[in-house]
Design an enzyme around this catalytic site. Sequence first.
Site, short mmCIF file in Angstrom:
data_model
loop_
_atom_site.label_atom_id
_atom_site.label_comp_id
_atom_site.label_asym_id
_atom_site.label_seq_id
_atom_site.Cartn_x
_atom_site.Cartn_y
_atom_site.Cartn_z
N SER A 1 0.74 -1.40 -0.14
CA SER A 1 0.11 0.01 -0.47
C SER A 1 0.81 0.99 -0.56
O SER A 1 0.38 2.38 -0.53
CB SER A 1 -1.21 -0.19 1.07
N ASN A 2 2.26 1.37 1.04
CA ASN A 2 2.62 2.41 0.95
C ASN A 2 3.82 2.33 -0.81
O ASN A 2 3.65 3.71 -1.00
CB ASN A 2 3.77 2.18 1.99
N ILE B 1 19.94 -4.93 4.36
CA ILE B 1 20.21 -4.36 3.25
C ILE B 1 21.35 -4.45 3.29
O ILE B 1 21.97 -4.47 4.54
CB ILE B 1 19.74 -2.55 2.29
N ARG C 1 13.91 -7.21 4.70
CA ARG C 1 15.03 -7.52 5.01
C ARG C 1 15.70 -7.02 5.06
O ARG C 1 15.73 -5.36 4.58
CB ARG C 1 15.65 -7.86 3.49
N HIS D 1 9.03 2.91 9.12
CA HIS D 1 8.46 1.88 9.86
C HIS D 1 7.51 2.92 10.56
O HIS D 1 7.46 3.96 10.82
CB HIS D 1 9.80 1.86 10.99
C1 GAR Z 1 4.56 -0.38 6.75
O1 GAR Z 1 3.59 -0.30 7.82
C2 GAR Z 1 5.41 -0.41 6.82
O2 GAR Z 1 6.06 0.93 7.44
C3 GAR Z 1 6.07 -1.78 7.27
O3 GAR Z 1 5.50 -2.48 6.89
C4 GAR Z 1 4.29 -1.90 6.35
C5 GAR Z 1 3.87 -2.43 4.54
O4 GAR Z 1 2.56 -2.18 4.64
N1 GAR Z 1 7.24 -1.85 7.35
C6 GAR Z 1 8.23 -2.05 8.47
O5 GAR Z 1 7.64 -2.69 9.86
C7 GAR Z 1 9.79 -2.45 8.49
N2 GAR Z 1 10.41 -2.34 9.58
P1 GAR Z 1 2.66 -2.09 2.76
O6 GAR Z 1 3.19 -3.35 2.59
O7 GAR Z 1 0.96 -1.89 3.11
O8 GAR Z 1 2.83 -0.91 2.29
#
Ligand code: GAR
Length: 188
Positions: A13-14, A93, A91, A109
Amino acid sequence: MTKIALFASGNGSNAQAIIDAIERKELHAQVALIVCDRQEAYVKKRAEASGIEVFSFEAKSFNGKDQYEKLILEKLREKEVEWLILAGYMRLIGTVLLTEFENKIVNIHPSLLPAFPGKDAVGQAMDYGVKVMGVTVHYVDAGMDTGPIIAQQAFSVKEQMNLDHIQKQIHRIEHQLYPKTLQKLFKY
Ligand code: GAR
């Protein structure tokens, strides 16, 4: 136009919010590639719908991080990618990409770092009973959700909010904060 690669492992979604912001011309960038480490990730469908090339790999088929990152690097060079944008990429980097893209890798995050790094940040924060939660955009280094902070946005956790409400609020913030922060970064 800044050429970026989005790295994602799941729903994406991001990644979609970034693609949409580019389409609305609020973010001046071009997604040259989506890098994905999960075969069944929904982000691949999003990529297909937007006509964006995907580089897909399975870490377990390689002999360590260096080996698959070298392959990713080849593809990134071919596409002349300038920035790596991690959007739910689960993962760490490694040295290969960190060396080539020094200060050009960014992550989002779902916590107010340095609190609650790693997996299930929202669950960790809820278990603690924190009254203020939020989202962080930061530069990536070799650590887990470490690296200098670029932007943060907080919100108050109300009594009646359950996990679902909180997740939705986090995503609402992420989808605005990430494209906005990237646009500021790419201007310099
Ligand atoms: C997001 O909330 C992002 O902040 C988090 O994974 C989610 C992905 O959502 N990332 C972490 O936790 C990184 N450590 P999405 O696939 O819908 O964008």
